[in-house]
Design a protein around this motif. Structure first.
Motif, PDB file in Angstrom:
ATOM      1  N   VAL A 138     -14.786   9.757 106.633  1.00  0.00           N
ATOM      2  CA  VAL A 138     -15.785   9.172 107.542  1.00  0.00           C
ATOM      3  C   VAL A 138     -15.998   7.666 107.327  1.00  0.00           C
ATOM      4  CG1 VAL A 138     -18.168   9.298 108.368  1.00  0.00           C
ATOM      5  CG2 VAL A 138     -16.900  11.401 107.889  1.00  0.00           C
TER       6      VAL A 138
ATOM      7  N   ASP B 230     -19.626  17.726 107.237  1.00  0.00           N
ATOM      8  CA  ASP B 230     -18.895  18.932 106.895  1.00  0.00           C
ATOM      9  C   ASP B 230     -19.897  19.929 106.321  1.00  0.00           C
ATOM     10  OD1 ASP B 230     -16.542  20.330 106.768  1.00  0.00           O
ATOM     11  OD2 ASP B 230     -15.992  19.584 104.781  1.00  0.00           O
TER      12      ASP B 230
ATOM     13  N   SER C  85     -26.547  20.340 104.972  1.00  0.00           N
ATOM     14  CA  SER C  85     -25.415  20.317 105.896  1.00  0.00           C
ATOM     15  C   SER C  85     -25.378  21.510 106.869  1.00  0.00           C
ATOM     16  CB  SER C  85     -24.092  20.190 105.131  1.00  0.00           C
ATOM     17  OG  SER C  85     -23.862  21.291 104.292  1.00  0.00           O
TER      18      SER C  85
ATOM     19  N   GLY D 198     -17.300  21.500 110.964  1.00  0.00           N
ATOM     20  CA  GLY D 198     -17.857  20.157 110.914  1.00  0.00           C
ATOM     21  C   GLY D 198     -18.255  19.669 112.287  1.00  0.00           C
TER      22      GLY D 198
ATOM     23  N   SER E 293     -13.858  15.338 104.397  1.00  0.00           N
ATOM     24  CA  SER E 293     -14.775  14.507 105.177  1.00  0.00           C
ATOM     25  C   SER E 293     -14.988  13.146 104.535  1.00  0.00           C
ATOM     26  CB  SER E 293     -16.109  15.219 105.394  1.00  0.00           C
ATOM     27  OG  SER E 293     -16.719  15.515 104.164  1.00  0.00           O
TER      28      SER E 293
ATOM     29  N   PHE F  62     -11.126  15.543 110.419  1.00  0.00           N
ATOM     30  CA  PHE F  62     -12.065  14.839 111.288  1.00  0.00           C
ATOM     31  C   PHE F  62     -11.315  13.683 111.970  1.00  0.00           C
ATOM     32  CE2 PHE F  62     -15.091  16.903 108.512  1.00  0.00           C
ATOM     33  CZ  PHE F  62     -16.203  17.115 109.316  1.00  0.00           C
TER      34      PHE F  62
ATOM     35  N   THR G 296     -14.545  19.946 113.720  1.00  0.00           N
ATOM     36  CA  THR G 296     -13.609  20.844 113.038  1.00  0.00           C
ATOM     37  C   THR G 296     -14.262  22.228 113.091  1.00  0.00           C
ATOM     38  OG1 THR G 296     -14.585  20.765 110.824  1.00  0.00           O
ATOM     39  CG2 THR G 296     -13.121  18.939 111.409  1.00  0.00           C
TER      40      THR G 296
ATOM     41  N   ALA H 133     -20.456  12.133 110.686  1.00  0.00           N
ATOM     42  CA  ALA H 133     -19.619  13.321 110.787  1.00  0.00           C
ATOM     43  C   ALA H 133     -19.890  14.143 109.543  1.00  0.00           C
ATOM     44  CB  ALA H 133     -18.144  12.945 110.887  1.00  0.00           C
TER      45      ALA H 133
ATOM     46  N   TYR I   8     -24.971  10.647 103.584  1.00  0.00           N
ATOM     47  CA  TYR I   8     -23.865  10.839 104.527  1.00  0.00           C
ATOM     48  C   TYR I   8     -23.285   9.491 104.917  1.00  0.00           C
ATOM     49  CZ  TYR I   8     -25.385  15.618 104.788  1.00  0.00           C
ATOM     50  OH  TYR I   8     -25.716  16.894 104.435  1.00  0.00           O
TER      51      TYR I   8
END
Lengths: 98, 242
Positions: free
Chosen positions: B125, B74, B82, B23, B122, B156, B20, B72, B58
């Motif tokens: 995920v 963000d 991040s 992201g 996000s 995403f 993104t 993935a 995550y």
């Protein structure tokens, strides 16, 4: 601490849940606590550890009852060592391991 | 696939790909990774030259055996971890991971009930991991996903989700700021009306997985309970922090 991501508009209220606390506590408990059922000594609420309120910072974490916000446990760690306080945690029931 | 592992493993970044405008998808090679279930997460630890360490959780978009893990991420503008993962880290770089973590917010192929997935940002995920596992398995339980994003470009795995061609798996979208042209629904946060319209009804007793920022998860959980879902049938996972 309330912050809003200026790009996504998502508000971070600074509170997570037991999922995020599980990694930190895995060094202490030797089991994945997320599926354990925990009970609050104050209000009696019982539920999965994954669903409790958790606040994490670099020094440690504090876990609160989702029902009454009473402190269930506090974990602080640093160069001088670590400390676990089981404030209002009445019970931890572990599911059978698969 | 063991759980409860507390040791840190060294991961090497194998591939990075933009996902993104803010992201990125990261593929990590993690020697010693025991495999993971769909829905689990891991902790990433970064260590600065002065010894300062920062850890964040995550969710994992992949599942199953193997030592490659897909994340993935963000980017949060004032984050400690991040921005490094989204802007700086390159293939060949190393970081530490601990996991897999989670015995609650997971889906098992043996579940035979309808499943409703609800994601904010996000938070999709781990739900992508669950969706992939369902589609790759022989499991034919009805699945539906509601994905709330700011705008189409912020989603995403948008192409992958749009390409799902399975009569038992439907994806519904909600847009808070910008929608595709001729979008029939109002913009904004999900409401009791939109959740009722876009999810499996409580009467079908689905198991519901909700993942997103804390405020989103709280709001959606309340709506679901008001719509008649039993609290014990709603599994939640919140993220926030930078």
């Amino acid at each position: 601490m309330v912050r809003m991501n200026p790009r996504t508009g998502l508000v971070d209220v600074g509170r997570l849940d037991g999922n995020a606390a599980a990694g930190v506590l895995s060094g202490l408990f030797r089991v994945d606590l997320t599926a354990a059922v925990v009970a609050c000594r104050r209000c009696g609420e019982r539920g999965p550890f994954a669903e409790v309120v958790a606040e994490l910072d670099p020094e440690g974490l504090i876990v609160l009852c989702r029902g009454c916000r009473h402190t269930l446990l506090t974990y602080v760690h640093g160069p001088g060592g670590a400390s676990l306080t089981l404030d209002g945690l009445g019970a931890i029931e572990l599911p059978a391991t698969e | 696939m063991a759980s409860g592992v507390s040791r840190w493993l060294t991961a090497t970044v194998a591939r990075v790909a933009p996902a993104t405008p803010h992201g990125r998808i990261l593929l990590l090679d993690v020697p010693g990774w025991p495999g993971n279930r769909p829905g689990q997460h891991l902790d990433v630890r970064l260590t600065a030259e002065d010894g300062y360490q920062a850890e964040r959780s995550y969710s994992i978009a992949s599942s199953g055996d193997g030592e490659t893990v897909e994340l993935a991420v963000d980017e949060l503008p004032d984050g400690e971890v991040s921005p490094y993962l989204v802007e700086d880290v390159q293939p060949g770089d190393q970081l530490e991971v601990r996991g897999p973590i989670g015995a609650y917010f997971v889906w098992r192929e043996t579940q035979d009930e309808p499943v409703q997935l609800i994601a904010g940002g996000s938070g999709v995920v781990p739900l992508v991991a669950i969706a992939r596992a369902r589609l790759a398995s022989g499991n034919r339980s009805p699945f539906r996903m509601l994905y709330s994003v700011r705008s189409p470009e912020d989603a995403f795995y948008a192409a992958e989700l749009a390409a799902i061609d399975d009569p038992g798996f439907r994806v519904d979208w909600a847009y808070t700021r910008h929608a595709p042209e001729a979008w029939p629904h109002p913009l904004g946060r999900v409401t009791p009306e939109s959740v009722a319209r876009d999810t499996i009804p409580a009467a079908d007793d689905p198991l519901v997985y909700v993942c997103g920022p804390t405020g989103f998860v709280e709001a959606v959980s309340h709506i679901l309970v008001d719509l008649g879902h039993a609290p014990g049938r709603i599994k939640t996972e919140r993220f926030g922090g930078a």
